[in-house]
Design an enzyme around this catalytic site. Structure first.
Site, PDB file in Angstrom:
ATOM      1  N   ALA B  34       0.824  -1.212   0.000  1.00 56.93           N
ATOM      2  CA  ALA B  34       0.000   0.000   0.000  1.00 56.93           C
ATOM      3  C   ALA B  34       0.852   1.253   0.000  1.00 56.93           C
ATOM      4  O   ALA B  34       1.902   1.299   0.632  1.00 56.93           O
ATOM      5  CB  ALA B  34      -0.904   0.010   1.221  1.00 56.93           C
ATOM      6  N   HIS B  48      -3.625  -1.924  10.313  1.00 54.03           N
ATOM      7  CA  HIS B  48      -3.034  -3.221   9.958  1.00 54.03           C
ATOM      8  C   HIS B  48      -1.708  -3.439  10.680  1.00 54.03           C
ATOM      9  O   HIS B  48      -1.431  -4.523  11.161  1.00 54.03           O
ATOM     10  CB  HIS B  48      -2.805  -3.313   8.438  1.00 54.03           C
ATOM     11  CG  HIS B  48      -4.037  -3.751   7.693  1.00 54.03           C
ATOM     12  ND1 HIS B  48      -4.252  -3.459   6.370  1.00 54.03           N
ATOM     13  CD2 HIS B  48      -5.118  -4.460   8.094  1.00 54.03           C
ATOM     14  CE1 HIS B  48      -5.410  -3.973   5.998  1.00 54.03           C
ATOM     15  NE2 HIS B  48      -5.957  -4.565   7.017  1.00 54.03           N
ATOM     16  N   ASP B  82       0.781  -8.631   1.448  1.00 51.84           N
ATOM     17  CA  ASP B  82      -0.596  -8.189   1.674  1.00 51.84           C
ATOM     18  C   ASP B  82      -0.710  -6.739   1.209  1.00 51.84           C
ATOM     19  O   ASP B  82      -0.275  -5.833   1.908  1.00 51.84           O
ATOM     20  CB  ASP B  82      -0.932  -8.342   3.156  1.00 51.84           C
ATOM     21  CG  ASP B  82      -2.428  -8.264   3.412  1.00 51.84           C
ATOM     22  OD1 ASP B  82      -3.180  -7.917   2.500  1.00 51.84           O
ATOM     23  OD2 ASP B  82      -2.824  -8.552   4.560  1.00 51.84           O
TER      24      ASP B  82
END
Lengths: 172, 172, 172
Positions: B34, B48, B82
């Site tokens: 991200a 997160h 992720d």
């Protein structure tokens, strides 16, 4: 026994949950969470009502679901909630505090209810990320709620094209 | 062993992958794809991060994922990515050539990595066709990438409401 | 034998159905329901065509699918329809009466067809509720059609990331 029935739009999830309720042999009490907002919703509600057996009890509760479930739960009752997604919509409109309080109340209450409980909800998180921030928030809240409910149920069924896929079964 | 964890928004896919990483008993290195674009994303990233064990390594790599994985792969490491969907977003913004080069590099690299690799991604193709052409392209690229990654992994898990559904298992 | 293959965008559902058609050992006739509306669609159609074996028959039928299937069905044929969702789009554009007549005709016809029939469709109901009323109607019609088709098929497969998940199998 607690069972969670999840599925997409018009996946057959309500019909599946209603068959389960009939199979229970218990007195079924149907908890409708929808509010008649516009003509389209009124038509959906009327169609759903016409599809249900006349002898089922009906409780309409858009917000205080935990309270309503506690009032009607009994070893001889099967409580059928359809659906959690509309309830979540109502809670989002009622504000974050109410949302947090009511979802916490539901999750706490679930563990203690006697009889059978069937909870129906809409899977909304497998499409593209919505542009609309409120839709994104709703999608996140729905996903979180589904995880929490699924972890507290004995059985979780995902319905696709009218067919059940068992995600969890601690009953059999 | 390569494992691909796919799921909708807030389906519990990240938590599932993190449990798998812990169970591996290996040194976990977390690859965050991200980019901090706005306040909403910054908040998601921070949340997160707070949920992950402090002893995990952290690599932030928005584009050259194959290179980053090659640098850290080892028989004693568990690499956890992720997620692929955000990486794909970054690549789309970087242009078609970069997109093609980096996805090819990832697929080639995957086969050769030692240790354990866990790849997390978002299912985005089961909603209505988006109006927006870029969203349609993203959806197509994501679907193609998921197929290609799934075919190269030993295990593929689809997470719904926090519950794993095994789509492929060549390990057991 | 009737088989229904359902999956999200770029899930690999068409490729899966095409493998099944090849495995049948029968003469394959491919029913394309797409209409060349714009450049994007023309490109998709051309790409799909290039991926199919040259010896397969091709029937292009955007509306009267039941009639087309009846004309070509035979014990030595495998009829492959790709996809029901585009056909439904065409029917919605043709009006409610036509939609009702054609879907009823397909469901009635399905029971009587000799040989093998493979029907492919797009899961579109697992995202957020669309703002657009037409998109909501389409989503509802698709869901209803999928349930009805699934109940009339011997086998129903849900494809995710190129991997088949069996929802129903009355063949084995």
């Amino acid at each position: 026994m607690k069972e969670f029935v999840l599925g997409g739009a018009r996946s057959g999830k309500s019909a599946f949950a209603q068959r389960r309720a009939l199979e229970s042999g218990l007195q079924v009490i149907y908890f409708a969470t929808a509010e008649v907002g516009d003509a389209e919703m009124a038509e959906r509600i009327a169609r759903h009502r016409a599809e249900r057996p006349a002898e089922w009890g009906l409780v309409e509760e858009p917000l205080d679901l935990a309270g309503a479930l506690r009032r009607y739960a009994a070893p001889t009752h099967c409580l059928l909630v359809d659906c959690l997604t509309l309830w979540l919509c109502n809670l989002l409109a009622a504000g974050e505090d109410r949302l947090h309080a009511e979802t916490t109340a539901l999750l706490t209450t679930l563990a203690d209810l006697p009889g059978q409980v069937l909870l129906v909800s809409n899977e909304v998180g497998q499409g593209i990320v919505p542009d609309n921030p409120l839709a994104r928030q709703f999608r996140d809240e729905a996903g979180r709620l589904h995880q929490a409910v699924a972890s507290r149920c004995d059985r979780v069924i995902f319905v696709v094209a009218g067919l059940p896929l068992t995600l969890k079964d601690h009953v059999a």
